[in-house]
Design a protein around this motif. Structure first.
Motif, PDB file in Angstrom:
ATOM      1  N   GLU A  41       0.832  -1.220   0.000  1.00  0.00           N
ATOM      2  CA  GLU A  41       0.000   0.000   0.000  1.00  0.00           C
ATOM      3  C   GLU A  41       0.862   1.265   0.000  1.00  0.00           C
ATOM      4  O   GLU A  41       0.359   2.349  -0.274  1.00  0.00           O
ATOM      5  N   GLU A  42       2.164   1.129   0.307  1.00  0.00           N
ATOM      6  CA  GLU A  42       3.047   2.301   0.300  1.00  0.00           C
ATOM      7  C   GLU A  42       3.850   2.432  -0.998  1.00  0.00           C
ATOM      8  O   GLU A  42       4.601   3.392  -1.172  1.00  0.00           O
ATOM      9  N   VAL A  44       5.128   3.400  -4.517  1.00  0.00           N
ATOM     10  CA  VAL A  44       4.887   4.590  -5.331  1.00  0.00           C
ATOM     11  C   VAL A  44       5.203   4.309  -6.804  1.00  0.00           C
ATOM     12  O   VAL A  44       5.461   5.219  -7.579  1.00  0.00           O
ATOM     13  N   HIS A  45       5.206   3.056  -7.165  1.00  0.00           N
ATOM     14  CA  HIS A  45       5.382   2.584  -8.551  1.00  0.00           C
ATOM     15  C   HIS A  45       6.537   3.233  -9.280  1.00  0.00           C
ATOM     16  O   HIS A  45       6.378   3.724 -10.401  1.00  0.00           O
ATOM     17  N   TYR A  64      -3.448   3.504  -9.347  1.00  0.00           N
ATOM     18  CA  TYR A  64      -3.399   4.922  -9.003  1.00  0.00           C
ATOM     19  C   TYR A  64      -4.617   5.361  -8.183  1.00  0.00           C
ATOM     20  O   TYR A  64      -4.549   6.313  -7.416  1.00  0.00           O
ATOM     21  N   GLN A  65      -5.733   4.665  -8.368  1.00  0.00           N
ATOM     22  CA  GLN A  65      -6.955   5.091  -7.676  1.00  0.00           C
ATOM     23  C   GLN A  65      -6.828   4.967  -6.161  1.00  0.00           C
ATOM     24  O   GLN A  65      -7.445   5.716  -5.402  1.00  0.00           O
ATOM     25  N   TYR A  67      -3.904   5.266  -4.591  1.00  0.00           N
ATOM     26  CA  TYR A  67      -2.703   5.955  -4.146  1.00  0.00           C
ATOM     27  C   TYR A  67      -3.067   7.032  -3.114  1.00  0.00           C
ATOM     28  O   TYR A  67      -4.014   7.793  -3.318  1.00  0.00           O
ATOM     29  N   LEU A  68      -2.325   7.059  -2.024  1.00  0.00           N
ATOM     30  CA  LEU A  68      -2.621   8.015  -0.951  1.00  0.00           C
ATOM     31  C   LEU A  68      -2.372   9.444  -1.431  1.00  0.00           C
ATOM     32  O   LEU A  68      -1.233   9.850  -1.649  1.00  0.00           O
ATOM     33  N   PHE A  69      -3.428  10.175  -1.608  1.00  0.00           N
ATOM     34  CA  PHE A  69      -3.348  11.565  -2.056  1.00  0.00           C
ATOM     35  C   PHE A  69      -4.606  12.266  -1.552  1.00  0.00           C
ATOM     36  O   PHE A  69      -5.694  11.718  -1.655  1.00  0.00           O
ATOM     37  N   PRO A  70      -4.484  13.481  -1.010  1.00  0.00           N
ATOM     38  CA  PRO A  70      -5.653  14.149  -0.430  1.00  0.00           C
ATOM     39  C   PRO A  70      -6.562  14.738  -1.509  1.00  0.00           C
ATOM     40  O   PRO A  70      -6.571  15.946  -1.738  1.00  0.00           O
ATOM     41  N   ARG A  71      -7.285  13.870  -2.171  1.00  0.00           N
ATOM     42  CA  ARG A  71      -8.091  14.279  -3.347  1.00  0.00           C
ATOM     43  C   ARG A  71      -9.070  15.408  -3.052  1.00  0.00           C
ATOM     44  O   ARG A  71      -9.419  16.175  -3.948  1.00  0.00           O
ATOM     45  N   SER A  73      -8.541  17.838  -0.848  1.00  0.00           N
ATOM     46  CA  SER A  73      -7.841  19.006  -0.281  1.00  0.00           C
ATOM     47  C   SER A  73      -6.773  19.486  -1.251  1.00  0.00           C
ATOM     48  O   SER A  73      -5.578  19.389  -0.975  1.00  0.00           O
TER      49      SER A  73
ATOM     50  N   ARG B 220       5.647  13.117   1.299  1.00  0.00           N
ATOM     51  CA  ARG B 220       5.149  11.886   0.666  1.00  0.00           C
ATOM     52  C   ARG B 220       3.944  12.115  -0.238  1.00  0.00           C
ATOM     53  O   ARG B 220       3.144  11.188  -0.458  1.00  0.00           O
ATOM     54  N   PRO B 223       4.468  10.772  -5.900  1.00  0.00           N
ATOM     55  CA  PRO B 223       5.081   9.445  -5.785  1.00  0.00           C
ATOM     56  C   PRO B 223       6.615   9.414  -5.832  1.00  0.00           C
ATOM     57  O   PRO B 223       7.242   8.909  -4.911  1.00  0.00           O
ATOM     58  N   LEU B 257      -4.959  13.525 -11.461  1.00  0.00           N
ATOM     59  CA  LEU B 257      -5.473  12.608 -10.437  1.00  0.00           C
ATOM     60  C   LEU B 257      -5.605  11.189 -10.989  1.00  0.00           C
ATOM     61  O   LEU B 257      -5.824  10.255 -10.233  1.00  0.00           O
ATOM     62  N   ASP B 258      -5.455  11.025 -12.283  1.00  0.00           N
ATOM     63  CA  ASP B 258      -5.535   9.686 -12.876  1.00  0.00           C
ATOM     64  C   ASP B 258      -4.272   8.867 -12.632  1.00  0.00           C
ATOM     65  O   ASP B 258      -4.306   7.648 -12.611  1.00  0.00           O
ATOM     66  N   MET B 461       0.364   5.675   8.597  1.00  0.00           N
ATOM     67  CA  MET B 461      -0.180   6.107   7.304  1.00  0.00           C
ATOM     68  C   MET B 461      -1.444   6.958   7.460  1.00  0.00           C
ATOM     69  O   MET B 461      -1.742   7.790   6.602  1.00  0.00           O
ATOM     70  N   GLN B 468      -0.946  15.441   4.881  1.00  0.00           N
ATOM     71  CA  GLN B 468      -1.055  15.810   3.457  1.00  0.00           C
ATOM     72  C   GLN B 468      -2.235  16.754   3.209  1.00  0.00           C
ATOM     73  O   GLN B 468      -2.162  17.623   2.341  1.00  0.00           O
ATOM     74  N   LYS B 469      -3.302  16.574   3.961  1.00  0.00           N
ATOM     75  CA  LYS B 469      -4.472  17.459   3.786  1.00  0.00           C
ATOM     76  C   LYS B 469      -4.131  18.906   4.162  1.00  0.00           C
ATOM     77  O   LYS B 469      -4.768  19.838   3.683  1.00  0.00           O
ATOM     78  N   PRO B 473      -2.947  21.575  -0.222  1.00  0.00           N
ATOM     79  CA  PRO B 473      -3.729  22.664  -0.820  1.00  0.00           C
ATOM     80  C   PRO B 473      -2.859  23.849  -1.260  1.00  0.00           C
ATOM     81  O   PRO B 473      -2.060  24.373  -0.477  1.00  0.00           O
TER      82      PRO B 473
END
Lengths: 75, 581
Positions: A41-42, A44-45, A64-65, A67-71, A73, B220, B223, B257-258, B461, B468-469, B473
């Motif tokens: 889960e960590e 980063v490909h 990618y869906q 992937y930990l990212f604050p979508r 924010s 982090r 990627p 985001l994809d 995690m 990250q939040k 931004p």
């Protein structure tokens, strides 16, 4: 999470994938002499494990869906 | 508690990517009698960012250091530079590529005659040779050029260091520095404490000089920059080191985001949802690379209800350049790099579903203060590479990579080649320290291992996601406003109080907590410094202070005052520098 597949027949236990990982996703099983995908889960490909494997025994399929990212924010 | 491994060395280099390897090699070459040890959290030769980027390194080519510096001061750094370090950097760029070529056994791409094959950034494609190689019109205004390095070069550099007698300790992450009270001149760095990332075993290093070369802080988010988690910055802060340019950290890349792969040149082809190109009008005549103003325009457009924003790739004039340099044999011969970038591009772009772009926080928080000899403010502590790019003040009012692509490997090699001999000289002069206390080692272990005893249910995690939040931004980290920064800082303080609630079940998670703690400290340094710069200057942009301050250029310095982050101003001594505005 990223799907990291190890072909245990092709793997010759050289430890390159374990060394190649720059964020400790891949651990090493000393007895089996095979990689352990401990924290997929960590991942980063970066594909460094796959590119460095001479036996082509490891494959990273990114997701990618998840992937930990604050979508929510970004702004 | 089990006593771990003990290792005494003359020079300890923390971090085994290209900056650390350059420091180790040059320290050993400066004084072959010294014992030089590299300690690396993962595996030296594979770790770090310098073999996962473009593999492109900036050199001056035929241009002079003065020409480079003057252009850089005027168009990029805006005179917020330490010109002494900038000129030293410029004057060591060409020899840096030669050093990489030598250490790696020939991994810099060369033409048929054996000369480095160079290509200027942002050149225009004008045709192809008979053998299929692309021809570019290199008539662009930037006084530098680029060489390409095959991406497996670092393994060879490690071998070179080993042949010189440099020792390597892999899979040990350093979490704190050791200091000693010298008689007259205050605390001196005399070693470091680390832990094995697989077994958790403690490693104590005593050294006459330490070089921190373990990267910066990228939270982090994106990627390929994920390994930069700021543990060295936090260790230096706890030891009492000084920092600068904390507020110039927030590098953003255009991404999707994809797939989170970066899109260079988006500013040429950025459209709002009404179909208007909102990037191009902001591009000035001299546009070396990604522009902070266009990133801010993205924010304004989204806030005005004109989002999402779109990237029309076919209109990006840089595309022939970018596709030729990366994942292609059209210019350089780098089979390994072609495969690396081919995989990345294929995986990413085959999963793209639309043309929406967003700014993704790369971060590059890099504020460890160093002088032109790469000495930090603490005797015995030196630095190299990403950890001290901002802290060196060489690049001025800009975020790393400083609007000059290829500067990552260039700065790492430069600063490593300066830090190595500086550390060797210091080690020779002072000899090995003897005052390291077991109590200090015990304190470090207690702090690092506390999460193993915590009954907390929070996982590292989950904390990373919360941090990250706050950092991602654009309205918090690039287009800044007092109100938003105060809210972000309050959230950082809140998350700091939640740190003891994170539990760790294994060494991986123990490091996860140490990284979270470093991330929060870096966030605090970032927002506290940002609040104090009440102006807009270069890459530092405030909504509530849109103009440069009339008081002239100053640096913000961050120090550890009894455990708290204290910010003060330091005037840029322009009158002492060769180039005036």
């Amino acid at each position: 999470m990223a799907n990291i597949i190890v072909n245990r027949e092709l793997c010759n236990g050289c430890k390159t994938c374990f060394r190649a990982c720059f964020i400790d996703v891949i651990k090493w099983d000393d007895q089996a002499k095979k990689p352990v995908i401990a924290y997929p889960e960590e991942c980063v490909h970066c594909m460094y494990c796959e590119i460095n494997c001479k036996e082509r025994a490891i494959k990273v399929s990114p997701d990618y869906q998840s992937y930990l990212f604050p979508r929510d924010s970004i702004v | 508690m089990e006593t771990g491994e003990r290792l005494a060395t003359d020079v300890l280099v923390v971090g085994g990517s290209i900056a650390g390897l350059a420091a180790a090699i040059t320290a050993k070459e400066a004084d072959p009698g010294l014992q030089v040890t590299v300690v690396e959290k993962y595996t030296s030769g594979y770790s770090g960012k310098a073999n996962r980027g473009a593999g492109i390194m900036l050199i001056l080519g035929e241009h002079s250091p003065e020409e480079f510096a003057q252009f850089y001061l005027k168009h990029i750094g805006l005179y917020l530079n330490n010109q002494t370090t900038l000129l030293k950097y410029a004057s060591m760029l060409n020899s840096g590529a030669e050093a990489i070529e030598k250490w790696s056994g020939g991994k810099v791409d060369k033409d048929e005659t054996g000369k480095f094959r160079t290509l200027k950034w942002a050149s225009r494609l004008i045709g192809h040779r008979e053998d299929g190689k692309a021809i570019f019109d290199q008539n662009v205004p930037y006084p530098w050029t680029l060489v390409a390095i095959e991406l497996d070069y670092m393994r060879e550099v490690r071998k070179y260091a080993r042949r010189l007698g440099v020792k390597f300790v892999d899979r040990v992450g350093v979490v704190d520095l050791l200091t000693t009270e010298a008689a007259q001149d205050g605390p001196r760095v005399c070693g470091a404490v680390g832990f094995d990332i697989d077994t958790g075993k403690q490693h104590v290093f005593t050294a006459a000089a330490v070089v921190l070369a373990c990267g910066n802080q990228c939270w982090r988010v994106m990627p390929m920059w994920s390994c930069a988690r700021g543990e060295g910055i936090a260790a230096a802060f706890r030891a009492g080191a000084k920092f600068a340019n904390c507020e110039y950290a927030p590098f953003y890349n255009w991404t999707s985001l994809d797939h989170f792969e970066s899109h260079m040149g988006t500013e040429y082809a950025l459209y709002n949802h009404k179909g208007e190109n909102v990037g191009l009008p902001l591009i000035k005549e001299v546009h070396p690379d990604i522009s902070a103003e266009v990133l801010v325009e993205w924010y304004k457009q989204v806030k005005a209800g004109n989002g999402p924003l779109h990237y029309r790739e076919h209109e990006n004039p840089l595309m022939p350049y970018l596709t030729s340099v990366l994942a292609s044999r059209a210019v350089h011969d780098r089979p390994y790099a072609d495969r690396f970038w081919g995989y990345l591009f294929f995986n990413a772009f085959s999963q793209a579903t639309n043309d929406e772009v967003i700014p993704g926080l790369v971060g590059e928080f890099n504020p460890l203060w160093v002088d032109e000899n790469m000495a930090t403010s603490l005797p015995g502590l030196f630095a190299a590479g990403d950890i001290c790019v901002g802290g060196s003040r060489a690049w001025g009012a800009v975020a790393q990579p400083g609007r000059h692509r290829g500067s990552g490997i260039a700065f790492a090699t430069f600063s490593g080649r300066v830090a190595g001999p500086s550390a060797a000289g210091f080690a020779k002069e002072v000899g090995a320290p003897t005052e390291m206390t077991e109590a200090q080692v015990g304190e470090v272990s207690k702090r690092f291992q506390a999460p193993a005893r915590s009954k907390g249910l929070l996982k590292p995690m989950q904390m990373v996601a919360e941090i990250q939040k706050v950092m991602q931004p654009l309205g918090n980290s690039l287009y800044r406003h007092e109100e938003r920064m105060r809210a972000a800082l309050a959230r950082v303080e809140e998350l700091k109080t939640a740190l003891p609630e994170i539990g760790a079940e294994d060494p991986h998670q123990l490091f996860g907590v140490n990284e979270c703690s470093a991330m929060l400290l870096c966030s605090e340094m970032f927002f506290k410094a940002s609040l104090e710069r009440k102006e807009t200057r270069g890459w530092f942009i405030r909504e509530d202070y849109p103009d440069p301050s009339p008081e002239g250029p100053y640096w913000l310095v961050v120090e550890n005052k009894e455990g708290t982050v204290a910010v003060s101003k330091e005037r840029v001594p322009l009158e002492q520098y060769p180039f005036q505005r």
